[in-house]
Design an enzyme around this catalytic site. Structure first.
Site, PDB file in Angstrom:
ATOM      1  N   VAL A  70       3.214   2.609   8.059  1.00 21.41           N
ATOM      2  CA  VAL A  70       4.081   2.474   9.226  1.00 21.41           C
ATOM      3  C   VAL A  70       5.406   3.148   8.896  1.00 21.41           C
ATOM      4  CG1 VAL A  70       5.245   0.885  10.798  1.00 21.41           C
ATOM      5  CG2 VAL A  70       2.981   0.309   9.896  1.00 21.41           C
ATOM      6  N   GLY A 115      10.092   1.766   6.164  1.00 22.54           N
ATOM      7  CA  GLY A 115       8.659   1.932   6.362  1.00 22.54           C
ATOM      8  C   GLY A 115       7.898   0.938   5.509  1.00 22.54           C
ATOM      9  N   LYS A 116       6.596   0.865   5.700  1.00 21.60           N
ATOM     10  CA  LYS A 116       5.748  -0.014   4.887  1.00 21.60           C
ATOM     11  C   LYS A 116       4.311   0.456   5.037  1.00 21.60           C
ATOM     12  CE  LYS A 116       6.228  -3.672   2.184  1.00 21.60           C
ATOM     13  NZ  LYS A 116       7.339  -3.904   1.250  1.00 21.60           N
ATOM     14  N   GLY A 117       3.510   0.215   4.024  1.00 19.02           N
ATOM     15  CA  GLY A 117       2.115   0.616   4.091  1.00 19.02           C
ATOM     16  C   GLY A 117       1.254  -0.261   3.216  1.00 19.02           C
ATOM     17  N   ASP A 156       4.383  -3.207  -4.120  1.00 14.72           N
ATOM     18  CA  ASP A 156       4.532  -4.484  -3.418  1.00 14.72           C
ATOM     19  C   ASP A 156       3.429  -5.374  -3.983  1.00 14.72           C
ATOM     20  OD1 ASP A 156       6.100  -5.596  -0.851  1.00 14.72           O
ATOM     21  OD2 ASP A 156       4.051  -6.338  -0.717  1.00 14.72           O
TER      22      ASP A 156
END
Length: 459
Positions: A70, A115-117, A156
């Protein structure tokens, strides 16, 4: 409230509601009504990438997982946020994390977007070879969308130093270049000193500032009983720092249960847990295998299937450091307050439910002070930003230099949350502790909103 119409994404909805509520309950929109126009724009990601990750397990069979990235907002810099490998990963969770990341990164003062994924792959129980093959397959799909000046992922949950190494190696081979495209790298190949411990240390630093501010410098961590959840990097380093400064750590936890200690967990126990967690062992297994270390004068009690919040009697400080929504409202938040807890700082992202946050905020008049994750746990991404700067210059700063820059970032971050909480307060009784929840949201939102106006995203 300004609506976003996404009730089917509960985690993202909570993050959105928290931000909008904080802004609407302040005087910001009254003083600067043009900022309302930013909300519908900033709450939609600039880009969402979803892809198939097909990889080979040790039996030679093909397994398939869902991969996501994202890319939420780039108004302040390249997209920046971690990759999570966990079976619970879905688009709602990643949108919530990416949305939070925009504003957390803004509070650091560094040039980073949000952002993040991640992927619904579960690394637990997998061989090293399976994890390596999965990382290569994942990067094969992600590589075309990231870059040092475009999108810089980090680790993460489920993505530590080993996984970052495999991902970076795969990217380097595919692109035939060496870019600082991931952070959390090894120290011998572009990583930054202090990165592994940064989030835990900074959560502790935020609490330290809260205690000093609330007591006018009359109190410190010395003698404070501190309840910690989690047993990963954040919890481990926060625990060691608390102990170093004379605090008493009374709990740690994992997904299967908690350990509680009347006299306090000692550094040797934390280090044993850290080593065993690299092998994906549970706290129950660790305490059973190291009976001598966890008994006697330093004995701990293992509690299966529960979180520690209502299990340790009196304590002064809570540091949720495991995962999202780990402190519930009706039971656990009230139990924290009733146990004498005065300071809560989230080492995890969205560590408290909306109901729990309401309990904490309602008790500010009783000197209960809550710091949200975007203000309390931004140390990791701050050092990630410093790692990006070092990679750009092809240098590695000393630990002292990184530490000095990090402390300056965190002290500035705290002040940037504290001051707007007072300036834009709409509360009739504003003499007590200001809302760091509102202050963090206001300060970070203003910075992002101003950039979006300047760049023509909103007009």
């Amino acid at each position: 409230m300004i609506k976003n119409g996404l009730p089917h994404e509960p985690e993202f909805q909570q993050a959105y509601n928290e931000l909008v509520s904080a802004l609407e309950e302040s005087t910001l929109f009254t003083e600067k009504p043009e900022y309302k126009k930013v909300i519908p724009v900033v709450s939609i990601p600039e880009r969402i990438i979803q892809f198939r990750v097909a990889w080979e397990n040790d039996n030679g069979d093909v397994e398939v997982n869902n991969g996501f990235r994202v890319q939420f907002n780039s108004s302040l810099g390249p997209y920046k946020g971690g990759l999570r490998f966990h079976p619970s990963v879905n688009l709602s969770i990643l949108k919530f994390l990416g949305f939070e990341q925009i504003f957390k990164n803004a509070l650091t003062g560094l040039s980073m977007g949000g952002g993040k994924g991640g992927c619904d792959f579960n690394p637990k129980g997998r061989s090293d070879g399976e994890i390596r093959r999965f990382c290569v397959a994942f990067m094969r799909q992600l590589a075309r969308y990231i870059g040092a000046d475009t999108d810089v992922p980090a680790g993460d949950i489920g993505v530590g130093g080993r996984e970052i190494g495999y991902l970076f190696g795969a990217y380097k081979q595919m692109q035939n270049n060496w870019y600082g495209v991931l952070t959390g790298k090894g120290l011998t190949w572009g990583g930054s000193l202090i990165r592994p411990e940064a989030t835990g240390y900074v959560s502790f630093t935020t609490l330290k500032k809260m205690i000093e501010k609330a007591t006018n410098g009359k109190e410190s961590f010395k003698g404070k009983r501190v309840e910690l959840s989690g047993s990963g990097n954040v919890a481990q380093y926060a625990a060691l720092k608390v102990i170093e400064l004379g605090g008493i750590v009374v709990s740690l936890s994992d997904s299967k249960g908690s350990i509680v200690s009347k006299n306090g967990i000692v550094p040797e126990q934390v280090l044993e847990i850290a080593a065993a967690k690299l092998k994906f062992k549970s706290l129950e297994e660790i305490t059973k295998e190291s009976v001598k270390l966890f008994s006697g004068e330093n004995s701990v009690e293992y509690l299966a299937g529960v979180r520690p919040w209502a299990k340790v009697g009196h304590f002064d400080v809570a540091l949720p450091s495991a995962t999202q929504k780990e402190v519930s409202g009706e039971e656990e938040a009230k139990a924290l307050v009733e146990a004498g807890c005065k300071y809560i700082a989230e080492g995890s992202n969205m560590g408290s439910t909306k109901e729990a946050i309401d309990v904490f905020e309602a008790n500010r008049s009783n000197n209960v002070w809550y710091a949200p994750g975007k203000a309390a746990n931004c140390g990791g991404v701050a050092v990630s930003g410093l790692e990006m700067a070092q990679n750009s210059q092809r240098v590695q700063w000393s630990a002292e230099e990184v530490d000095a820059k990090l402390k300056n970032i965190m002290y500035t971050c705290f002040d940037n949350c504290y001051d707007p909480a007072i300036k834009y307060s709409a509360e009739k009784n504003a003499d007590g502790l200001p809302s760091l929840l509102k202050g963090a949201n206001i300060a970070s939102f203003i910075k992002v909103a101003d950039a979006m106006f300047d760049q023509g995203d909103v007009y």
